[in-house]
Scaffold this active site. Structure first.
Site, PDB file in Angstrom:
ATOM      1  N   LYS A 166       6.242  -0.618 -13.500  1.00 15.44           N
ATOM      2  CA  LYS A 166       7.637  -1.015 -13.302  1.00 15.44           C
ATOM      3  C   LYS A 166       7.969  -2.222 -14.165  1.00 15.44           C
ATOM      4  O   LYS A 166       7.182  -3.160 -14.268  1.00 15.44           O
ATOM      5  CB  LYS A 166       7.878  -1.364 -11.830  1.00 15.44           C
ATOM      6  CG  LYS A 166       9.295  -1.860 -11.537  1.00 15.44           C
ATOM      7  CD  LYS A 166       9.559  -1.951 -10.051  1.00 15.44           C
ATOM      8  CE  LYS A 166       8.773  -3.050  -9.382  1.00 15.44           C
ATOM      9  NZ  LYS A 166       9.035  -3.088  -7.926  1.00 15.44           N
ATOM     10  N   ASP A 196       3.313  -0.981  -9.491  1.00 14.66           N
ATOM     11  CA  ASP A 196       4.685  -1.190  -9.017  1.00 14.66           C
ATOM     12  C   ASP A 196       4.923  -2.662  -8.698  1.00 14.66           C
ATOM     13  O   ASP A 196       5.867  -3.009  -7.997  1.00 14.66           O
ATOM     14  CB  ASP A 196       4.931  -0.326  -7.769  1.00 14.66           C
ATOM     15  CG  ASP A 196       6.397  -0.272  -7.367  1.00 14.66           C
ATOM     16  OD1 ASP A 196       7.254  -0.163  -8.275  1.00 14.66           O
ATOM     17  OD2 ASP A 196       6.690  -0.350  -6.158  1.00 14.66           O
ATOM     18  N   TRP A 215       2.294   2.854  -2.476  1.00 14.04           N
ATOM     19  CA  TRP A 215       1.907   3.747  -3.573  1.00 14.04           C
ATOM     20  C   TRP A 215       0.493   4.284  -3.351  1.00 14.04           C
ATOM     21  O   TRP A 215       0.181   5.398  -3.767  1.00 14.04           O
ATOM     22  CB  TRP A 215       2.029   3.018  -4.906  1.00 14.04           C
ATOM     23  CG  TRP A 215       3.404   3.128  -5.499  1.00 14.04           C
ATOM     24  CD1 TRP A 215       4.578   3.256  -4.808  1.00 14.04           C
ATOM     25  CD2 TRP A 215       3.753   3.134  -6.877  1.00 14.04           C
ATOM     26  NE1 TRP A 215       5.634   3.326  -5.675  1.00 14.04           N
ATOM     27  CE2 TRP A 215       5.156   3.249  -6.954  1.00 14.04           C
ATOM     28  CE3 TRP A 215       3.020   3.028  -8.050  1.00 14.04           C
ATOM     29  CZ2 TRP A 215       5.844   3.288  -8.171  1.00 14.04           C
ATOM     30  CZ3 TRP A 215       3.702   3.056  -9.274  1.00 14.04           C
ATOM     31  CH2 TRP A 215       5.096   3.190  -9.327  1.00 14.04           C
ATOM     32  N   ASP A 266      -5.317  -6.086  -5.409  1.00 13.03           N
ATOM     33  CA  ASP A 266      -4.253  -7.070  -5.200  1.00 13.03           C
ATOM     34  C   ASP A 266      -4.878  -8.398  -4.800  1.00 13.03           C
ATOM     35  O   ASP A 266      -5.980  -8.438  -4.234  1.00 13.03           O
ATOM     36  CB  ASP A 266      -3.286  -6.608  -4.108  1.00 13.03           C
ATOM     37  CG  ASP A 266      -1.917  -7.264  -4.238  1.00 13.03           C
ATOM     38  OD1 ASP A 266      -0.957  -6.568  -4.626  1.00 13.03           O
ATOM     39  OD2 ASP A 266      -1.800  -8.473  -3.971  1.00 13.03           O
ATOM     40  N   ASP A 280      -8.158 -10.665  -8.575  1.00 11.52           N
ATOM     41  CA  ASP A 280      -7.261 -10.740  -9.728  1.00 11.52           C
ATOM     42  C   ASP A 280      -7.551  -9.564 -10.655  1.00 11.52           C
ATOM     43  O   ASP A 280      -8.679  -9.406 -11.126  1.00 11.52           O
ATOM     44  CB  ASP A 280      -7.496 -12.072 -10.445  1.00 11.52           C
ATOM     45  CG  ASP A 280      -6.596 -12.278 -11.647  1.00 11.52           C
ATOM     46  OD1 ASP A 280      -5.866 -11.336 -12.034  1.00 11.52           O
ATOM     47  OD2 ASP A 280      -6.632 -13.387 -12.212  1.00 11.52           O
ATOM     48  N   GLY A 288       0.777  -1.237   0.000  1.00 11.85           N
ATOM     49  CA  GLY A 288       0.000   0.000   0.000  1.00 11.85           C
ATOM     50  C   GLY A 288       0.805   1.281   0.000  1.00 11.85           C
ATOM     51  O   GLY A 288       0.239   2.363   0.144  1.00 11.85           O
TER      52      GLY A 288
END
Length: 256
Positions: A148, A108, A52, A69, A85, A50
């Site tokens: 990322k 990320d 971000w 998540d 998902d 958490g």
């Protein structure tokens, strides 16, 4: 990254109540590329734990923030979380139950590392590709995206794929990343909802004139400004640039 610098961000995160040193990476990205603005709706894919989400909530100043998540995310004030998902239509439907449209999608997430660099790189690109596909289902026209990835032989092609779906794509290496780390962030700004892309050649008829003297054509209700075109001209044009709400083109051939 020297241990002293690494400890600086780790300790600073603890002092400021951030869940991850990665929080500073999003701060640096936004300072340079302005992907999150006040009032924006932000969706964080692979958001646990958490860090971000905390920064996104600070940056968007009252806009909605949603974290997705497979793991449970401990509650953050003012942030909605979904355990599910991100590729699931059910999860995406739950997002749209909370918001009507999404301004920015951030990710990320990283794959579980095996220690085999080629495999880890490929898994990173695969995960980023999934994030990009999900983002294109969520983002509104003109929206932004950051993800990322690990650098490697698949990296450049991935950046090109992002560039095909956004009016602007670039990369950013955060100063909060470890110096020896191959992680880098790919950024897309100005999500394109039209199928037109730079270099496309299409047939059009000029049906109006713009204030700057360019002809205006429409391709599937999308506005294209054509340099040198006049009302009534039937033209073959080449797209030279695409923005979220319009495109520019040059004349290739004029029907006689």
């Amino acid at each position: 990254m020297p241990a002293k610098k690494r400890d600086h961000y780790y300790n600073k995160a603890k002092q400021m109540g951030y869940r991850s040193r990665a929080s500073f990476k999003l701060q640096f990205i936004n300072k340079k590329h302005h992907i999150i603005k006040k009032g924006d709706t932000v969706v964080d894919l692979g958001a646990a734990p958490g860090g971000w989400l905390q920064v996104a909530k600070e940056l968007n100043g009252g806009g909605k923030v949603i974290g997705v998540d497979l793991q449970r995310i401990e509650p953050i004030e003012g942030v909605e979380t979904i355990k599910g998902d991100m590729t699931s239509p059910e999860t995406q439907a739950r997002i749209f139950e909370i918001v009507d449209e999404v301004d920015t999608v951030i990710c990320d997430a990283a794959p579980n590392l095996s220690g085999n660099w080629a495999l880890d790189h490929a898994r990173s690109i695969d995960l980023a590709t999934v994030a990009l596909d999900v983002a294109t289902k969520l983002l509104k026209k003109g929206g932004n995206f950051v993800v990322k990835v690990f650098q490697g032989d698949l990296y450049e092609n991935y950046v090109k794929e992002v560039g095909k779906r956004f009016s602007y794509a670039t990369t950013y290496k955060s100063q909060a990343s470890r110096q020896q780390s191959a992680e880098i962030y790919v950024i897309g700004k100005g999500f394109l909802t039209t199928s037109l892309r730079k270099g496309d050649v299409v047939d059009v008829t000029i049906d109006a004139m713009g204030k700057t003297g360019d002809g205006i054509a429409h391709v599937d209700d999308f506005v294209v400004f054509v340099k040198g075109g006049s009302v009534g001209d039937k033209l073959k044009i080449k797209i030279t640039d695409v923005k979220p709400s319009f495109a520019f083109a040059d004349i290739v051939e004029k029907e006689k």
